[in-house]
Motif scaffolding. Structure first.
Motif, PDB file in Angstrom:
ATOM      1  N   PHE A 154      -2.970  -3.541   3.833  1.00 41.82           N
ATOM      2  CA  PHE A 154      -1.776  -2.705   3.667  1.00 41.82           C
ATOM      3  C   PHE A 154      -2.114  -1.209   3.660  1.00 41.82           C
ATOM      4  O   PHE A 154      -1.284  -0.369   3.323  1.00 41.82           O
ATOM      5  CB  PHE A 154      -0.996  -3.120   2.413  1.00 41.82           C
ATOM      6  CG  PHE A 154      -0.408  -4.498   2.533  1.00 41.82           C
ATOM      7  CD1 PHE A 154       0.681  -4.732   3.363  1.00 41.82           C
ATOM      8  CD2 PHE A 154      -0.974  -5.577   1.873  1.00 41.82           C
ATOM      9  CE1 PHE A 154       1.215  -6.015   3.505  1.00 41.82           C
ATOM     10  CE2 PHE A 154      -0.449  -6.862   2.007  1.00 41.82           C
ATOM     11  CZ  PHE A 154       0.648  -7.080   2.834  1.00 41.82           C
ATOM     12  N   GLN A 155      -3.356  -0.918   4.025  1.00 40.24           N
ATOM     13  CA  GLN A 155      -3.811   0.471   4.247  1.00 40.24           C
ATOM     14  C   GLN A 155      -3.598   1.386   3.039  1.00 40.24           C
ATOM     15  O   GLN A 155      -3.178   2.532   3.173  1.00 40.24           O
ATOM     16  CB  GLN A 155      -3.157   1.053   5.494  1.00 40.24           C
ATOM     17  CG  GLN A 155      -3.555   0.272   6.734  1.00 40.24           C
ATOM     18  CD  GLN A 155      -2.928   0.809   8.011  1.00 40.24           C
ATOM     19  OE1 GLN A 155      -1.833   1.370   7.986  1.00 40.24           O
ATOM     20  NE2 GLN A 155      -3.623   0.651   9.106  1.00 40.24           N
ATOM     21  N   ILE A 156      -3.882   0.840   1.857  1.00 42.62           N
ATOM     22  CA  ILE A 156      -3.846   1.683   0.650  1.00 42.62           C
ATOM     23  C   ILE A 156      -5.139   2.505   0.611  1.00 42.62           C
ATOM     24  O   ILE A 156      -5.137   3.665   0.208  1.00 42.62           O
ATOM     25  CB  ILE A 156      -3.686   0.807  -0.621  1.00 42.62           C
ATOM     26  CG1 ILE A 156      -2.412  -0.031  -0.526  1.00 42.62           C
ATOM     27  CG2 ILE A 156      -3.668   1.677  -1.873  1.00 42.62           C
ATOM     28  CD1 ILE A 156      -2.292  -1.098  -1.602  1.00 42.62           C
ATOM     29  N   ALA A 157      -6.231   1.901   1.028  1.00 41.77           N
ATOM     30  CA  ALA A 157      -7.509   2.625   1.166  1.00 41.77           C
ATOM     31  C   ALA A 157      -8.355   1.901   2.205  1.00 41.77           C
ATOM     32  O   ALA A 157      -8.167   0.706   2.459  1.00 41.77           O
ATOM     33  CB  ALA A 157      -8.237   2.669  -0.172  1.00 41.77           C
ATOM     34  N   GLU A 158      -9.312   2.641   2.785  1.00 41.92           N
ATOM     35  CA  GLU A 158     -10.186   2.034   3.793  1.00 41.92           C
ATOM     36  C   GLU A 158     -11.288   1.220   3.113  1.00 41.92           C
ATOM     37  O   GLU A 158     -11.602   1.447   1.943  1.00 41.92           O
ATOM     38  CB  GLU A 158     -10.815   3.139   4.643  1.00 41.92           C
ATOM     39  CG  GLU A 158      -9.793   3.773   5.558  1.00 41.92           C
ATOM     40  CD  GLU A 158     -10.383   4.875   6.424  1.00 41.92           C
ATOM     41  OE1 GLU A 158     -11.607   5.114   6.329  1.00 41.92           O
ATOM     42  OE2 GLU A 158      -9.606   5.480   7.172  1.00 41.92           O
ATOM     43  N   ALA A 159     -11.886   0.333   3.895  1.00 43.47           N
ATOM     44  CA  ALA A 159     -12.911  -0.562   3.345  1.00 43.47           C
ATOM     45  C   ALA A 159     -14.060   0.230   2.691  1.00 43.47           C
ATOM     46  O   ALA A 159     -14.520  -0.106   1.601  1.00 43.47           O
ATOM     47  CB  ALA A 159     -13.447  -1.477   4.442  1.00 43.47           C
ATOM     48  N   GLN A 160     -14.515   1.279   3.367  1.00 44.50           N
ATOM     49  CA  GLN A 160     -15.629   2.059   2.806  1.00 44.50           C
ATOM     50  C   GLN A 160     -15.216   2.759   1.515  1.00 44.50           C
ATOM     51  O   GLN A 160     -16.002   2.854   0.566  1.00 44.50           O
ATOM     52  CB  GLN A 160     -16.142   3.078   3.843  1.00 44.50           C
ATOM     53  CG  GLN A 160     -17.369   3.862   3.377  1.00 44.50           C
ATOM     54  CD  GLN A 160     -18.539   2.953   2.973  1.00 44.50           C
ATOM     55  OE1 GLN A 160     -18.940   2.063   3.716  1.00 44.50           O
ATOM     56  NE2 GLN A 160     -19.079   3.160   1.768  1.00 44.50           N
ATOM     57  N   THR A 161     -13.976   3.234   1.480  1.00 42.91           N
ATOM     58  CA  THR A 161     -13.486   3.895   0.265  1.00 42.91           C
ATOM     59  C   THR A 161     -13.503   2.912  -0.903  1.00 42.91           C
ATOM     60  O   THR A 161     -13.886   3.251  -2.023  1.00 42.91           O
ATOM     61  CB  THR A 161     -12.060   4.448   0.484  1.00 42.91           C
ATOM     62  OG1 THR A 161     -12.082   5.319   1.602  1.00 42.91           O
ATOM     63  CG2 THR A 161     -11.550   5.191  -0.733  1.00 42.91           C
TER      64      THR A 161
END
Ligand code: TMP
Ligand code: ASP
Length: 254
Positions: A154-161
């Motif tokens: 749901f694009q709340i944060a990116e995987a790396q973040t």
């Protein structure tokens, strides 16, 4: 003392600051001529259960500003950067301007609160290792728990973040466990928020105070945090003051 204005003799330049945002416990102002900084004013108000329960006590903002600053300084000394720059007046804090990532990052060392309830287990159980949980910061949804996949899909944060947030939250936990232990307090759990500067740096933001931690006295087991307010245990102000007193007495903090 009432909610005294931020403008003190030591900060005359803030007379013309503009309010950017007002939250439950803080106001955020812009600082003229300093586009990368903000001024946070810690309020005396106290809320719980998504502001369904409201209260306040005199000087709460002053106490929490001081506690937050001491904790940010200790974290910086231990290599964990935050948005903290300096204290201004008695309830102000200058900080880096960041865009807040809409996640509440909770770290639990001892089971309590919502996760104890959700799992149907007693509060007070020591967890095998620190448990990191994410909640989606959206008042109208009541800040629901979100899984790693939900955060990414749901694009709340990116995987790396997400990886960085977990690492930082655990680093903060290690520093805070030590800090509180040294003043006779057990760090049960806490909530932190992070943001990005315009340059893209990920920083610990918001505050760390008894409003967003569970702190139990190591000797007596007494609660020294916002659960005193949530659960009508009384003495909220004395316990917040006691946390500050112990932090100040500890010394070693700038
Ligand atoms: P919880 O057990 O209610 O989920 O809370 C876990 C920790 O997070 C606890 O120290 C209180 C803190 N917290 C906040 O700071 N803000 C919140 O909105 C919630 C729900 C918890
Ligand atoms: N911080 C949230 C509120 O102000 C919830 C809580 O801490 O219980 O409503």
């Amino acid at each position: 003392m009432t909610n005294s204005p931020i403008n003190t003799p030591s900060s005359p330049s803030f007379a013309s600051t503009h309010l950017i945002y007002e939250g439950k416990a803080k106001k955020i102002f812009e600082i003229p001529g300093e586009p990368h900084h903000v001024l946070m004013e810690f309020k005396d108000s106290l809320t719980a259960f998504n502001a369904q329960k409201k209260g306040s006590f005199e000087s709460k903002g002053v106490i929490n500003r001081d506690i937050a600053a001491l904790i940010f300084k200790e974290l910086a000394a231990q290599g964990v950067p935050s948005h903290f720059i300096e204290n201004i007046g008695e309830r102000g804090m200058k900080a880096q301007k960041v865009e807040i990532i809409p996640l509440e990052v909770v770290v639990r060392n001892i089971l309590a609160g919502s996760t104890a309830k959700k799992m149907g287990r007693e509060e007070g159980e020591k967890l095998a290792r620190p448990l990191v949980e994410f909640y989606y910061k959206k008042d109208e949804l009541n800040d629901p728990f979100v899984s790693d996949d939900q955060i990414i899909i749901f694009q709340i944060a990116e995987a790396q973040t997400l990886v960085d947030l977990k690492r930082l939250a655990l680093e903060i936990n290690t520093v805070l466990i030590q800090l509180f232990q040294s003043i006779g307090i057990e760090l049960v759990d806490f909530k932190v928020e992070f943001g990005r500067t315009q340059a893209g740096e990920l920083l610990l933001a918001d505050e760390i105070t008894p409003d967003c931690c569970r702190l139990w006295d190591l000797k007596t087991g007494e609660k020294m945090d916002k659960d005193r307010f949530r659960r009508d245990l009384g003495g909220v102000d004395q316990y917040y003051q006691e946390v500050l007193k112990r932090l100040l007495k500890r010394g070693g903090l700038a």
